[in-house]
Scaffold this motif. Structure first.
Motif, PDB file in Angstrom:
ATOM      1  N   VAL A 616      -5.395  13.020  12.721  1.00  0.00           N
ATOM      2  CA  VAL A 616      -4.119  13.411  12.110  1.00  0.00           C
ATOM      3  C   VAL A 616      -3.741  12.387  11.042  1.00  0.00           C
ATOM      4  O   VAL A 616      -4.031  11.201  11.174  1.00  0.00           O
ATOM      5  CB  VAL A 616      -2.978  13.498  13.160  1.00  0.00           C
ATOM      6  CG1 VAL A 616      -3.142  14.729  14.028  1.00  0.00           C
ATOM      7  CG2 VAL A 616      -2.898  12.254  14.027  1.00  0.00           C
ATOM      8  N   ASP A 617      -3.109  12.857   9.995  1.00  0.00           N
ATOM      9  CA  ASP A 617      -2.581  11.959   8.965  1.00  0.00           C
ATOM     10  C   ASP A 617      -1.128  11.680   9.308  1.00  0.00           C
ATOM     11  O   ASP A 617      -0.347  12.612   9.503  1.00  0.00           O
ATOM     12  CB  ASP A 617      -2.636  12.612   7.585  1.00  0.00           C
ATOM     13  CG  ASP A 617      -4.058  12.940   7.150  1.00  0.00           C
ATOM     14  OD1 ASP A 617      -4.975  12.194   7.550  1.00  0.00           O
ATOM     15  OD2 ASP A 617      -4.247  13.935   6.424  1.00  0.00           O
ATOM     16  N   VAL A 618      -0.782  10.420   9.367  1.00  0.00           N
ATOM     17  CA  VAL A 618       0.590  10.029   9.655  1.00  0.00           C
ATOM     18  C   VAL A 618       1.121   9.343   8.405  1.00  0.00           C
ATOM     19  O   VAL A 618       0.516   8.384   7.912  1.00  0.00           O
ATOM     20  CB  VAL A 618       0.655   9.068  10.858  1.00  0.00           C
ATOM     21  CG1 VAL A 618       2.093   8.876  11.306  1.00  0.00           C
ATOM     22  CG2 VAL A 618      -0.202   9.577  12.009  1.00  0.00           C
ATOM     23  N   THR A 619       2.234   9.840   7.877  1.00  0.00           N
ATOM     24  CA  THR A 619       2.696   9.375   6.574  1.00  0.00           C
ATOM     25  C   THR A 619       4.151   8.929   6.652  1.00  0.00           C
ATOM     26  O   THR A 619       4.973   9.585   7.308  1.00  0.00           O
ATOM     27  CB  THR A 619       2.540  10.514   5.534  1.00  0.00           C
ATOM     28  OG1 THR A 619       1.199  10.980   5.587  1.00  0.00           O
ATOM     29  CG2 THR A 619       2.862  10.041   4.133  1.00  0.00           C
ATOM     30  N   ALA A 620       4.442   7.842   5.965  1.00  0.00           N
ATOM     31  CA  ALA A 620       5.810   7.319   5.940  1.00  0.00           C
ATOM     32  C   ALA A 620       6.729   8.298   5.222  1.00  0.00           C
ATOM     33  O   ALA A 620       6.285   9.068   4.369  1.00  0.00           O
ATOM     34  CB  ALA A 620       5.838   5.968   5.229  1.00  0.00           C
ATOM     35  N   GLN A 621       8.016   8.227   5.563  1.00  0.00           N
ATOM     36  CA  GLN A 621       8.988   9.161   4.990  1.00  0.00           C
ATOM     37  C   GLN A 621       8.983   9.114   3.459  1.00  0.00           C
ATOM     38  O   GLN A 621       9.126  10.128   2.807  1.00  0.00           O
ATOM     39  CB  GLN A 621      10.387   8.836   5.528  1.00  0.00           C
ATOM     40  CG  GLN A 621      11.416   9.878   5.129  1.00  0.00           C
ATOM     41  CD  GLN A 621      12.560   9.973   6.129  1.00  0.00           C
ATOM     42  OE1 GLN A 621      12.863   9.038   6.861  1.00  0.00           O
ATOM     43  NE2 GLN A 621      13.215  11.116   6.160  1.00  0.00           N
ATOM     44  N   ALA A 623       6.399   8.196   1.712  1.00  0.00           N
ATOM     45  CA  ALA A 623       4.992   8.319   1.303  1.00  0.00           C
ATOM     46  C   ALA A 623       4.379   7.007   0.827  1.00  0.00           C
ATOM     47  O   ALA A 623       3.371   6.996   0.134  1.00  0.00           O
ATOM     48  CB  ALA A 623       4.823   9.410   0.240  1.00  0.00           C
ATOM     49  N   SER A 624       4.964   5.881   1.205  1.00  0.00           N
ATOM     50  CA  SER A 624       4.427   4.599   0.740  1.00  0.00           C
ATOM     51  C   SER A 624       3.197   4.177   1.530  1.00  0.00           C
ATOM     52  O   SER A 624       2.479   3.265   1.129  1.00  0.00           O
ATOM     53  CB  SER A 624       5.503   3.515   0.852  1.00  0.00           C
ATOM     54  OG  SER A 624       5.900   3.388   2.202  1.00  0.00           O
ATOM     55  N   TYR A 625       2.946   4.806   2.652  1.00  0.00           N
ATOM     56  CA  TYR A 625       1.782   4.450   3.461  1.00  0.00           C
ATOM     57  C   TYR A 625       1.390   5.653   4.281  1.00  0.00           C
ATOM     58  O   TYR A 625       2.247   6.420   4.731  1.00  0.00           O
ATOM     59  CB  TYR A 625       2.101   3.270   4.382  1.00  0.00           C
ATOM     60  CG  TYR A 625       0.990   2.922   5.369  1.00  0.00           C
ATOM     61  CD1 TYR A 625      -0.096   2.152   4.986  1.00  0.00           C
ATOM     62  CD2 TYR A 625       1.058   3.349   6.698  1.00  0.00           C
ATOM     63  CE1 TYR A 625      -1.112   1.820   5.891  1.00  0.00           C
ATOM     64  CE2 TYR A 625       0.057   3.028   7.606  1.00  0.00           C
ATOM     65  CZ  TYR A 625      -1.028   2.255   7.202  1.00  0.00           C
ATOM     66  OH  TYR A 625      -2.009   1.935   8.099  1.00  0.00           O
ATOM     67  N   VAL A 690       8.351   9.984  10.648  1.00  0.00           N
ATOM     68  CA  VAL A 690       7.073  10.096   9.933  1.00  0.00           C
ATOM     69  C   VAL A 690       6.624  11.555   9.877  1.00  0.00           C
ATOM     70  O   VAL A 690       6.981  12.366  10.726  1.00  0.00           O
ATOM     71  CB  VAL A 690       5.965   9.254  10.616  1.00  0.00           C
ATOM     72  CG1 VAL A 690       6.258   7.771  10.487  1.00  0.00           C
ATOM     73  CG2 VAL A 690       5.786   9.647  12.091  1.00  0.00           C
ATOM     74  N   PHE A 691       5.839  11.845   8.854  1.00  0.00           N
ATOM     75  CA  PHE A 691       5.192  13.161   8.765  1.00  0.00           C
ATOM     76  C   PHE A 691       3.884  13.104   9.539  1.00  0.00           C
ATOM     77  O   PHE A 691       3.179  12.094   9.488  1.00  0.00           O
ATOM     78  CB  PHE A 691       4.842  13.504   7.303  1.00  0.00           C
ATOM     79  CG  PHE A 691       6.025  13.652   6.405  1.00  0.00           C
ATOM     80  CD1 PHE A 691       6.744  14.842   6.396  1.00  0.00           C
ATOM     81  CD2 PHE A 691       6.409  12.620   5.552  1.00  0.00           C
ATOM     82  CE1 PHE A 691       7.837  14.989   5.545  1.00  0.00           C
ATOM     83  CE2 PHE A 691       7.495  12.765   4.708  1.00  0.00           C
ATOM     84  CZ  PHE A 691       8.225  13.949   4.710  1.00  0.00           C
TER      85      PHE A 691
END
Ligand code: SF4
Ligand code: SF4
Ligand code: SF4
Ligand code: SF4
Lengths: 705, 150
Positions: A616-621, A623-625, A690-691
């Motif tokens: 799974v891709d976990v992304t900061a709100q 999108a910085s990481y 997080v996304f």
């Protein structure tokens, strides 16, 4: 040649007492001190052997060559490194004043050495990692009891009921306490566990509340309500030692168990049944006030509520309750000498003590120095010495921290391994590992106060040095050597023990010196006056200090925000085989847990088409990481939360095993570097969303040619 | 006759994997072989609390071991007290033992190129000590049991 050495573990900051066997300068066996732990040790403790052998750690002092973080290092001698640092410190001192230098460490029994150094240099700015750890709990205890987090020890063994709000004893291990808890359960005691997911600790529980993330405060308030309503509290104790009880009764009226159950997503019946148990078990019920509670916007008030529950139980200085630690004086012993230098009379750069008067001035709050770096208010911050502290792993958003640290002319990391901060720093001073170094003697308070010491088991494998020598050498060059009155560790031990009648050889028999044979008796219950160091001398439900700071003591509950659509609240924690960011590259621990995974609720995962084991891709709100890890799909986590183990996603190429393994929770905490609790002081680490999506890296076809 | 066994008190075990590392460090094993394994069942709610049982497995030290007769160099030995161990001098690393063992217990030690398996820490037993995993178990959940011959 064979020898046996008593010492203290250094794989995590619990520092369990150990006994080490050595053959020809090689560690062959490490076990828990048989006198105190009956040989028990955890996985990390044994893996200490691999730490000594690990060559992926700094092996001599390093001075940065390329840009910060570029990873180009010049290998230098110790005198060169010391000279380099002192020259720059002197320049910074003359240009900006000594207060522009900050020193951070990881707290613990030897922090006085680091404090002495920075105070003698002329700066009041000693700080530690606690703003991302126990500060809320500490300040909560101070505000109510007038003593800090360590002002009580928990007599788990003799308690009848432990109540843990997320304190995951069997993953964030303390061996002695963990065994006490298991002994207590073996004797038929109860364990109530509250968390957003099931854990190693929760599976041992007799009652489990899986709550909606961020609602711990509601559950604690519901408990207080019912306890007061049913009169299950120690009236005598409250009359005698507590102020503000009437205010609490009024405040708590609206927070019924029915309301709490709805808010937390648990059954009212379960809360009521829990209170029945409390009624049976009191006063031997311990509500653990939390440890790493730098989590939600109201974590400080959660901890306060838990402290209040203890006060209601009247369990203070009661067998099976919270016991006031006894010190050297209680044994008729005058104590040992510790390095010391008074704090310079200059305002702290983080505002603690003058702008924020309700916080403990001791270590202040590390994250509040960033503002000073940016604004130069109250003055510029130009150098940071991190002693075993890794701001980039401990605090959120290292990406932003880097820009702020770029205002500094000197960044120094003193550590046994490459920290993320160290990799960005200007100088790395490699400390010898805990098995290769001595540490000063310390006093351990408790029911049986004792003197403890860490002794070197083997000679350093590489060109590394112990902390006591590093600070002594720097002090000599900065003309503050009078605060470090020794040349060798033997000198320091002799100086510490002078006039006590003991010598360092006295540690050889058991690894510690007991100041009393038998546990010291409890203080008498009607003579506890003076123990609560609040302004009024009482246990203050309405804290004078908080009121003066314009803060509420009894804060009305506010429901946590729901994650925006398609997002989850990020919750972090620990596993029993790793210590935050310290151990990910240890070969034997990496073998057990090479990367972290993302716990996600089964129903929530199904909606996203995520199956157990998928990437799974976990992304900061913002999108910085973004990081990609395997999903662990389970019904035993709340659908609003995803969970991962902290410390992974490291980006140090020389640590080949941990390099880019797993993902870094702190890099996902967008905007959290300045989201902190004005009442408790700690950073709100679990307020980040997080996304999560199924990664396109999941193979559909394999294409090789 | 097998005279020993290791018993795990699942109620105390916290799945911390300490025993696995205690074993490895005692034998100075590199990354790769793990001679004992802690495992647990998937969680299942019992009276509202998700619970599980733990299990510990090293080697069964079979009464009639499959691994012993297949060894071409007689490196796999069953001692009189029942311990099945690899004689490191004789082992040639062919791993026939692993193939014969129904549970593939013997493993290759990449550092020596020879087979390695649980030997109940017989060097420690012979000194009157308990196995490494038992001695240092984080919660004293492992017990070394000496079976009585009746
Ligand atoms: S809990 Fe484990 S790592 Fe921490 S000090 Fe104790 S033995 Fe060492
Ligand atoms: S060391 Fe003990 S508690 Fe930990 S996993 Fe092994 S048997 Fe269980
Ligand atoms: S290795 Fe396999 S066959 Fe041999 S004694 Fe152990 S369990 Fe039995
Ligand atoms: S008895 Fe010894 S060899 Fe066997 S698993 Fe335990 S520690 Fe390893």
């Amino acid at each position: 040649m064979k020898k046996s050495v008593y010492s203290m573990c250094g794989m995590c900051t619990v520092r369990c007492p150990i006994r080490v066997e050595v053959e020809d300068n090689r560690v062959t066996w490490i076990e828990g001190n048989p006198h105190l732990l009956d040989h028990a040790l955890c996985a990390k403790g044994s893996a200490g052997m691999a730490l000594v052998d690990d060559d992926e750690r700094p092996r001599q002092p390093l001075i940065r060559e390329g840009g910060r973080g570029a990873g180009r290092w010049q290998k230098v001698s110790w005198p060169t490194a010391y000279d380099y640092i002192t020259e720059r410190l002197k320049k910074i001192k003359s240009e900006y004043g000594p207060e522009s230098v900050v020193l951070s460490s990881r707290g613990g029994p030897w922090q006085n050495m680091y404090k002495t150094f920075i105070h003698a240099f002329g700066s009041p700015n000693y700080t530690n990692h606690d703003c991302t750890c126990g500060r809320n709990t500490h300040h909560a205890s101070l505000s109510i009891n007038g003593v800090g987090r360590k002002g009580f020890i928990y007599d788990i063994k003799n308690s009848r009921h432990m109540v843990l709000f997320g304190r995951n004893y069997f993953a964030s291990l303390q061996i002695a306490q963990g065994n006490q808890l298991l002994d207590m359960l073996d004797k038929g005691g109860r364990l109530t566990y509250v968390d957003v997911r099931q854990t190693m600790t929760g599976i041992k529980a007799t009652r489990f509340f899986q709550v909606r993330p961020g609602t711990d405060y509601a559950l604690a308030l519901g408990m207080i309500h019912e306890i007061i309503k049913r009169g299950i509290y120690d009236k005598e104790f409250i009359d005698r030692y507590v102020s503000g009880f009437d205010e609490l009764c009024t405040f708590i009226e609206e927070y019924t168990p029915a309301w709490a159950a709805k808010e937390c997503g648990v059954k009212e019946k379960a809360i009521l049944a829990f209170i029945d148990e409390v009624a049976e078990d009191m006063p031997k019920v311990i509500f653990h006030p939390g440890w790493n509670l730098s989590r939600y916007k109201d974590s400080f008030y959660v901890s306060r509520a838990l402290h209040l529950l203890n006060v209601l139980m009247g369990n203070i200085e009661v067998e099976g309750g919270l016991i006031i630690p006894k010190g050297a004086g209680d044994c008729g012993f005058k104590g040992i000498r510790m390095l010391d230098c008074p704090k310079p009379d200059i305002k702290r750069g983080d505002g603690v003590g003058w702008k924020y008067k309700h916080f403990d001035k001791g270590p202040g709050l590390a994250h509040l120095f960033f503002d000073a770096m940016r604004t130069e208010d109250p003055y510029p911050i130009k150098a940071w010495i991190a002693m075993r502290h890794d701001p980039f792993t401990g605090m959120p958003e290292p990406q932003r921290q880097k820009l702020l640290f770029d205002n500094c002319d000197l960044l120094v990391s003193i550590d046994t391994h490459y920290s993320e901060f160290g990799w960005y720093a200007d100088v790395i001073l490699p400390e010898s590992t805990y098995l290769e170094r001595d540490n000063p003697i310390a006093l351990q308070k408790g029911t049986k106060p004792r003197l403890i010491v860490r002794r070197k088991a083997v000679d350093p494998k590489y060109d590394t040095k112990p902390g006591w020598e590093i600070f002594k050498q720097l002090a000599d060059r900065l003309d503050i050597s009078e605060y470090f009155p020794y040349n060798t560790i033997e000198d320091l031990y002799a100086w510490q023990l002078e006039g006590t009648g003991y010598s360092i050889e006295d540690f050889e028999e058991k690894g510690f010196i007991e100041l009393t044979d038998k546990p010291l008796p409890l203080y008498e219950r009607d003579k506890l006056d003076g123990q609560f160091k609040t302004p009024s001398g009482k246990i203050e439900i309405i804290s004078k200090k908080l009121t003066e700071a314009g803060l509420e003591s009894l804060k009305p509950y506010r429901s946590p925000n729901k994650p925006p659509k398609g997002m989850f609240r990020l919750v972090y924690g620990r596993s029993a085989v790793h210590t935050h960011g310290h151990t990910m590259n240890n070969p034997l621990l990496e073998e057990l847990m090479p990367e972290n995974s993302l716990w996600i609720n089964r129903r929530a995962a199904a909606k996203l088409g995520i199956e157990d084991g998928d990437l799974v891709d976990v992304t900061a709100q913002n999108a910085s990481y973004s990081g990609t890890i395997h999903a662990y799909v389970t019904e035993f986590i709340h659908p609003e939360a995803v969970y991962t183990v902290h410390g992974f996603g490291r980006q140090i190429p020389l640590q080949t095993r941990s390099y880019h393994a797993g993902l870094s929770d702190q890099k996902l905490m967008a905007g959290k570097l300045d989201d902190w609790d004005k009442a408790g002081g700690a950073i709100n680490l679990c307020e980040a969303f997080v996304f999560v999506q199924r990664s396109t890296r999941n193979p559909k076809r394999r294409v090789e040619l | 006759m097998n005279r020993y066994m290791i018993h795990l008190n699942s109620k105390r075990c916290i799945g911390c994997h300490g025993c696995e590392v205690h074993c490895k460090t005692n034998k100075r094993l590199p990354v790769g072989p793990i001679l004992c394994e802690i495992d647990h069942e998937p969680l299942k709610p019992v009276k509202g609390v998700p619970k599980t049982e733990f299990s510990f497995r090293s080697c069964y030290h079979c009464d009639d071991p499959f691994c012993v007769p297949v060894c071409p160099t007689q490196a796999m030995v069953k001692r009189e007290d029942g311990i099945v161990y690899v004689d490191q001098e004789k082992c040639i690393g062919c791993m026939a033992c692993a193939g014969a063992c129904p549970w593939t217990i013997p493993q290759l030690n990449p550092a020596t190129g020879k087979a390695i398996k649980c030997d109940y820490c017989m060097d420690r037993l012979d000194q009157g000590l308990k196995p490494a995993c038992v001695t240092k178990c984080t919660t004293h959940a492992l017990k070394f049991v000496r079976l009585e011959v009746v």
